[in-house]
Design a protein around this motif. Structure first.
Motif, mmCIF file in Angstrom:
data_model
loop_
_atom_site.group_PDB
_atom_site.id
_atom_site.type_symbol
_atom_site.label_atom_id
_atom_site.label_comp_id
_atom_site.label_asym_id
_atom_site.label_seq_id
_atom_site.Cartn_x
_atom_site.Cartn_y
_atom_site.Cartn_z
ATOM 1 N N LEU A 36 0.831 -1.209 0.000
ATOM 2 C CA LEU A 36 0.000 0.000 0.000
ATOM 3 C C LEU A 36 0.865 1.259 0.000
ATOM 4 O O LEU A 36 0.528 2.257 -0.646
ATOM 5 C CB LEU A 36 -0.928 0.008 1.221
ATOM 6 C CG LEU A 36 -2.038 -1.055 1.250
ATOM 7 C CD1 LEU A 36 -2.801 -0.988 2.564
ATOM 8 C CD2 LEU A 36 -2.992 -0.873 0.077
ATOM 9 N N TYR B 3 3.679 1.633 -1.428
ATOM 10 C CA TYR B 3 4.279 1.830 -2.744
ATOM 11 C C TYR B 3 3.257 2.259 -3.809
ATOM 12 O O TYR B 3 3.634 2.622 -4.915
ATOM 13 C CB TYR B 3 4.969 0.543 -3.215
ATOM 14 C CG TYR B 3 6.225 0.219 -2.443
ATOM 15 C CD1 TYR B 3 7.080 1.230 -2.013
ATOM 16 C CD2 TYR B 3 6.554 -1.096 -2.134
ATOM 17 C CE1 TYR B 3 8.229 0.936 -1.303
ATOM 18 C CE2 TYR B 3 7.706 -1.399 -1.420
ATOM 19 C CZ TYR B 3 8.542 -0.374 -1.005
ATOM 20 O OH TYR B 3 9.680 -0.669 -0.304
ATOM 21 N N CYS B 4 1.971 2.197 -3.444
ATOM 22 C CA CYS B 4 0.926 2.608 -4.399
ATOM 23 C C CYS B 4 0.819 4.132 -4.389
ATOM 24 O O CYS B 4 -0.125 4.717 -3.858
ATOM 25 C CB CYS B 4 -0.414 1.969 -4.035
ATOM 26 S SG CYS B 4 -0.428 0.174 -4.172
ATOM 27 N N ALA C 68 -2.333 5.799 -6.797
ATOM 28 C CA ALA C 68 -3.712 5.282 -6.768
ATOM 29 C C ALA C 68 -4.648 6.461 -6.556
ATOM 30 O O ALA C 68 -5.135 6.716 -5.462
ATOM 31 C CB ALA C 68 -3.858 4.258 -5.651
ATOM 32 N N ALA D 118 -9.504 2.934 -7.504
ATOM 33 C CA ALA D 118 -8.258 2.536 -6.841
ATOM 34 C C ALA D 118 -8.308 2.912 -5.361
ATOM 35 O O ALA D 118 -7.901 2.129 -4.500
ATOM 36 C CB ALA D 118 -7.070 3.201 -7.524
ATOM 37 N N MET E 209 -8.087 0.402 -2.089
ATOM 38 C CA MET E 209 -7.108 0.584 -1.011
ATOM 39 C C MET E 209 -7.798 0.743 0.346
ATOM 40 O O MET E 209 -7.334 0.215 1.357
ATOM 41 C CB MET E 209 -6.224 1.796 -1.308
ATOM 42 C CG MET E 209 -5.285 1.558 -2.484
ATOM 43 S SD MET E 209 -4.135 2.919 -2.758
ATOM 44 C CE MET E 209 -3.094 2.800 -1.305
ATOM 45 N N LEU F 170 -6.274 -3.838 -8.301
ATOM 46 C CA LEU F 170 -5.433 -2.638 -8.367
ATOM 47 C C LEU F 170 -4.352 -2.776 -9.432
ATOM 48 O O LEU F 170 -4.144 -1.872 -10.258
ATOM 49 C CB LEU F 170 -4.779 -2.379 -7.007
ATOM 50 C CG LEU F 170 -5.569 -1.570 -5.976
ATOM 51 C CD1 LEU F 170 -4.864 -1.626 -4.621
ATOM 52 C CD2 LEU F 170 -5.721 -0.129 -6.419
ATOM 53 N N VAL F 171 -3.666 -3.902 -9.413
ATOM 54 C CA VAL F 171 -2.575 -4.131 -10.354
ATOM 55 C C VAL F 171 -3.110 -4.238 -11.780
ATOM 56 O O VAL F 171 -2.534 -3.699 -12.730
ATOM 57 C CB VAL F 171 -1.791 -5.401 -9.974
ATOM 58 C CG1 VAL F 171 -0.749 -5.738 -11.037
ATOM 59 C CG2 VAL F 171 -1.108 -5.214 -8.620
ATOM 60 N N ASN G 171 -4.373 -0.599 -13.009
ATOM 61 C CA ASN G 171 -3.441 0.529 -13.001
ATOM 62 C C ASN G 171 -2.067 0.208 -13.570
ATOM 63 O O ASN G 171 -1.339 1.108 -13.965
ATOM 64 C CB ASN G 171 -3.275 1.053 -11.572
ATOM 65 C CG ASN G 171 -4.561 1.627 -11.023
ATOM 66 O OD1 ASN G 171 -4.890 2.792 -11.241
ATOM 67 N ND2 ASN G 171 -5.321 0.816 -10.314
ATOM 68 N N LEU H 244 0.804 2.438 -11.102
ATOM 69 C CA LEU H 244 0.360 2.421 -9.705
ATOM 70 C C LEU H 244 1.501 2.731 -8.754
ATOM 71 O O LEU H 244 1.301 3.334 -7.703
ATOM 72 C CB LEU H 244 -0.221 1.038 -9.388
ATOM 73 C CG LEU H 244 -0.774 0.787 -7.979
ATOM 74 C CD1 LEU H 244 -2.023 1.628 -7.740
ATOM 75 C CD2 LEU H 244 -1.082 -0.687 -7.788
ATOM 76 N N PHE H 245 2.713 2.348 -9.138
ATOM 77 C CA PHE H 245 3.852 2.440 -8.244
ATOM 78 C C PHE H 245 4.707 3.681 -8.441
ATOM 79 O O PHE H 245 5.763 3.820 -7.863
ATOM 80 C CB PHE H 245 4.746 1.194 -8.399
ATOM 81 C CG PHE H 245 3.979 -0.081 -8.256
ATOM 82 C CD1 PHE H 245 3.423 -0.441 -7.036
ATOM 83 C CD2 PHE H 245 3.785 -0.921 -9.330
ATOM 84 C CE1 PHE H 245 2.706 -1.607 -6.901
ATOM 85 C CE2 PHE H 245 3.070 -2.093 -9.222
ATOM 86 C CZ PHE H 245 2.524 -2.439 -7.993
#
Length: 327
Positions: A267, A269-270, A273, A278, A282, A317-318, A321, A325-326
């Motif tokens: 979370l 590293y997101c 989002a 997104a 989360m 999420l992955v 996004n 995302l990261f």
């Protein structure tokens, strides 16, 4: 200084801004107007005004012969360029790229419009223009201004082409690598959720959990290298995921605690989002984590169900996004 923000928001994009937009969508649109469309329109008008003496006094057929291929090249390039192919960290650079392409295209169109207007009205002004053509200094200045304008348009295409190519170089092979990873990662997270829900052995579920995070953090470390992603920390997380993967029969409380830590790091590293879906995913992950940590009396089956929900949300999420995302 000319400002055309209202012209774009209230005239050209009036119907667009009448749509119910999220705050993020509205800000993106307004930022495009402020930082791209208005400056480009202003510059195009200035370039057109500077070229008017050359259009009126000199032989405009030469300028037309130069502008037509330029307009075709600029237009084709402009409609081909997409910011969706620009990585998040190169966003500002991508804006430069599209500004260069748009300005060359718009300025070319404005010049063609000015030439058409001058040609269609030539019979009305020709008697007055003939005298101007006798002024050597005026002819010289007109030709210099016209040359500067055309040179700027060509240079903008050149700059845009170089910037597009360097961005393309950054993406070389990345799409294929990312596609392979995300298919693999999504499969692992869905497998983890399915194992937890289906009542398969705890060891199998633990293996999938360790495998999922091992692949995820390894990908982040190897391919993204974004700001704030410390290699030492990532190495430690990869090691913890590998430990679950290697020892799925370890004490369940220990594995659950490590899984919670890995989920929290994920979370963290997101960074991007930002859309509503997104954020919702989360929030759901954070809620389930809170319940796992606070409801100590829950059965392991209930805890596993919560973890299954978390892994489904992570997969979503992955999937939606990608690497953006990261950060």
């Amino acid at each position: 200084m000319l400002n055309f923000d209202s012209y774009f928001t209230k005239k050209i994009l009036k119907n667009f801004f009448s749509i119910e937009l999220s705050s993020i969508e509205r800000e993106v649109a307004l930022d495009s107007v402020r930082s791209k469309y208005s400056p480009v329109l202003r510059n195009s008008i200035i370039l057109t005004l500077l070229s008017l003496p050359a259009i009126v006094i000199l032989d405009s057929s030469i300028v037309v012969n130069v502008l037509i291929p330029i307009t075709m090249v600029a237009g084709t390039a402009w409609f081909s360029v997409s910011l969706s192919s620009v990585k998040k960290k190169f966003e500002a650079f991508g804006l430069e790229l599209t500004i260069d392409m748009l300005e060359s295209f718009m300025a070319s169109l404005f010049l063609l419009l000015a030439i058409a207007f001058a040609s269609l009205n030539a019979p009305l002004v020709e008697p007055y223009i003939a005298e101007l053509r006798e002024n050597t200094l005026l002819v010289l200045v007109s030709s210099m201004l016209g040359t500067i304008v055309v040179a700027r348009i060509i240079l903008k295409i050149f700059y845009g082409a170089v910037k597009y190519d360097i961005n393309d170089a950054m993406l070389a092979g990345q799409a294929e690598i990312a596609e392979r990873f995300f298919k693999k990662s999504l499969s692992f997270f869905h497998d983890s959720a399915q194992s937890l829900r289906s009542g398969k052995s705890v060891e199998v579920a633990n293996y999938h959990i360790g495998n999922s995070f091992y692949e995820l953090f390894s990908y982040i470390k190897t391919n993204l290298k974004s700001k704030g992603l410390r290699n030492g920390e990532l190495e430690a997380l990869i090691g913890k995921a590998a430990d679950i993967k290697s020892n799925p029969s370890s004490a369940q409380k220990k594995i659950d605690a490590t899984s919670i830590e890995l989920i929290k790091k994920f979370l963290g590293y997101c960074q991007n989002a930002s859309d509503l879906q997104a954020k919702k995913s989360m929030q759901n992950i954070e809620l389930e984590l809170k319940m796992i940590e606070n409801n100590k009396a829950e059965t392991q089956n209930m805890t596993d169900t919560r973890f299954a929900t978390i892994f489904t949300e992570i997969a979503d999420l992955v999937e939606k996004n990608g690497e953006s995302l990261f950060g």
